[in-house]
Design a protein around this motif. Structure first.
Motif, short mmCIF file in Angstrom:
data_model
loop_
_atom_site.label_atom_id
_atom_site.label_comp_id
_atom_site.label_asym_id
_atom_site.label_seq_id
_atom_site.Cartn_x
_atom_site.Cartn_y
_atom_site.Cartn_z
N SER A 1 -42.95 -18.32 4.46
CA SER A 1 -44.08 -18.20 5.38
C SER A 1 -43.63 -17.79 6.78
O SER A 1 -42.60 -18.24 7.27
N PRO A 2 -44.42 -16.92 7.44
CA PRO A 2 -44.11 -16.61 8.85
C PRO A 2 -44.29 -17.82 9.76
O PRO A 2 -43.86 -17.79 10.92
N ALA A 3 -44.89 -18.89 9.25
CA ALA A 3 -45.03 -20.12 10.03
C ALA A 3 -43.74 -20.94 10.04
O ALA A 3 -43.66 -21.92 10.78
N TRP B 1 -38.47 -11.01 4.94
CA TRP B 1 -37.78 -10.06 5.82
C TRP B 1 -38.64 -8.82 6.06
O TRP B 1 -38.78 -8.36 7.19
N LEU B 2 -39.23 -8.30 4.99
CA LEU B 2 -40.07 -7.12 5.09
C LEU B 2 -41.26 -7.38 6.01
O LEU B 2 -41.59 -6.55 6.87
N GLU B 3 -41.92 -8.49 5.83
CA GLU B 3 -43.09 -8.81 6.64
C GLU B 3 -42.72 -8.87 8.11
O GLU B 3 -43.45 -8.36 8.98
N ASN B 4 -41.58 -9.46 8.43
CA ASN B 4 -41.15 -9.55 9.83
C ASN B 4 -40.86 -8.17 10.40
O ASN B 4 -41.21 -7.87 11.55
N ALA C 1 -42.64 -3.51 13.78
CA ALA C 1 -43.06 -2.11 13.92
C ALA C 1 -44.48 -2.01 14.47
O ALA C 1 -44.77 -1.15 15.30
N VAL C 2 -45.35 -2.89 14.00
CA VAL C 2 -46.73 -2.90 14.49
C VAL C 2 -46.75 -3.09 16.00
O VAL C 2 -47.52 -2.45 16.73
N LYS C 3 -45.88 -3.95 16.51
CA LYS C 3 -45.83 -4.22 17.95
C LYS C 3 -45.10 -3.13 18.72
O LYS C 3 -45.51 -2.77 19.82
N ALA C 4 -44.00 -2.63 18.17
CA ALA C 4 -43.11 -1.77 18.95
C ALA C 4 -43.50 -0.30 18.92
O ALA C 4 -43.29 0.41 19.91
N VAL C 5 -44.02 0.21 17.81
CA VAL C 5 -44.27 1.66 17.73
C VAL C 5 -45.31 2.15 18.73
O VAL C 5 -45.00 3.13 19.46
N PRO C 6 -46.51 1.58 18.85
CA PRO C 6 -47.13 0.53 18.02
C PRO C 6 -47.91 1.15 16.87
O PRO C 6 -48.24 2.33 16.88
N LEU C 7 -48.24 0.30 15.89
CA LEU C 7 -49.06 0.71 14.75
C LEU C 7 -50.28 -0.21 14.68
O LEU C 7 -50.26 -1.32 15.19
N ALA D 1 -38.01 -16.05 13.62
CA ALA D 1 -37.81 -14.71 13.05
C ALA D 1 -38.62 -13.65 13.78
O ALA D 1 -38.19 -12.49 13.91
N TYR D 2 -39.80 -14.02 14.28
CA TYR D 2 -40.68 -13.05 14.92
C TYR D 2 -40.11 -12.50 16.23
O TYR D 2 -40.59 -11.50 16.75
N THR D 3 -39.07 -13.13 16.76
CA THR D 3 -38.49 -12.66 18.03
C THR D 3 -37.42 -11.60 17.83
O THR D 3 -36.83 -11.13 18.80
N TYR D 4 -37.15 -11.21 16.57
CA TYR D 4 -36.09 -10.25 16.28
C TYR D 4 -36.64 -9.01 15.60
O TYR D 4 -37.54 -9.09 14.78
N SER D 5 -36.05 -7.85 15.94
CA SER D 5 -36.43 -6.60 15.27
C SER D 5 -35.27 -5.98 14.51
O SER D 5 -35.44 -4.99 13.82
#
Length: 228
Positions: free
Chosen positions: A12-14, A159-162, A167-173, A19-23
């Protein structure tokens, strides 16, 4: 059904490991123009899945689960595999990431009644020096009797979800683009997990120089959303 419930908790992402702080270098790939859109993000993430996660991290995770499952007698193998993973991190950022996430997961597991109450597991985990994230994750999966063939695709999915959310945040998408990426790349996970489960150690490889360069350059990137 309890092992499935525990697996959902681990994937879970929870899960509070940060993990959410790393790209993992993806933010620099966007900054450099190597990743510009949905298609580029799919290629970048898909290549890492194919050439790093499936051929090194997944088989190492499977072997860690087997070593943890053997009991105290194979803790030397756990330590050796943990050291191998730490040595495979090619930049300060990537090594710091797995050590921080591993530390956070160890602390969480040590406090969870569902883990700490299992005979011997808490002491074994706390005895592991500088636990990398896969080592701590594998300990939980083994202790909770999650089969390897279920654990590997769930680990890859997390890993994929993170990566997709990065990418959604950085590209953004947009969110729809993110779901398309998860749908397309997620369809590859069963085969990649099966590859990881059967790959012998002498064929493990994480030869991804693009990731190493991206991560190295991210360390001095001027503006950043992510820690790696």
């Amino acid at each position: 059904m309890l092992p499935l419930v525990r697996l959902l908790q681990l994937a879970s992402p929870a899960l509070p490991v940060g993990a959410y702080t790393y790209s993992q270098g993806l933010e620099w790939a966007v900054e450099s123009g190597a990743v510009r859109d949905e298609a580029g993000a799919g290629r970048w993430i898909g290549d890492l899945l194919e050439w790093s996660l499936a051929r090194f991290e997944a088989p190492l995770l499977a072997e860690l689960m087997r070593a943890w499952d053997e009991g105290d007698g194979d803790d030397a193998s756990v330590a050796a595999l943990n050291a191998d993973f730490l040595a495979s991190r090619e930049t300060d950022e990537l090594r710091a990431e797995t050590v921080q996430m591993g530390y956070s997961l160890v602390r969480l597991l040590a406090d969870l009644d569902a883990f700490a109450g299992l005979a011997g597991w808490r002491a074994r985990l706390l005895a592991l020096d500088e636990a990398a994230f896969p080592a701590a994750w594998a300990a939980a999966a083994a202790a909770w009797a999650i089969p390897v063939d279920m654990a590997l695709p769930a680990y890859l999915w997390a890993w994929l979800e993170n990566q997709v959310m990065a990418a959604v945040k950085a590209v953004p998408l947009g969110q729809s683009a993110g779901q398309r990426l998860l749908s397309t790349l997620g369809a590859r996970l069963p085969a990649l997990a099966a590859l990881g489960a059967r790959l012998p150690a002498d064929q493990w490889s994480n030869f991804t120089p693009g990731l190493a360069l991206a991560s190295s350059r991210h360390e001095t990137q001027y503006t950043r959303l992510f820690r790696s």
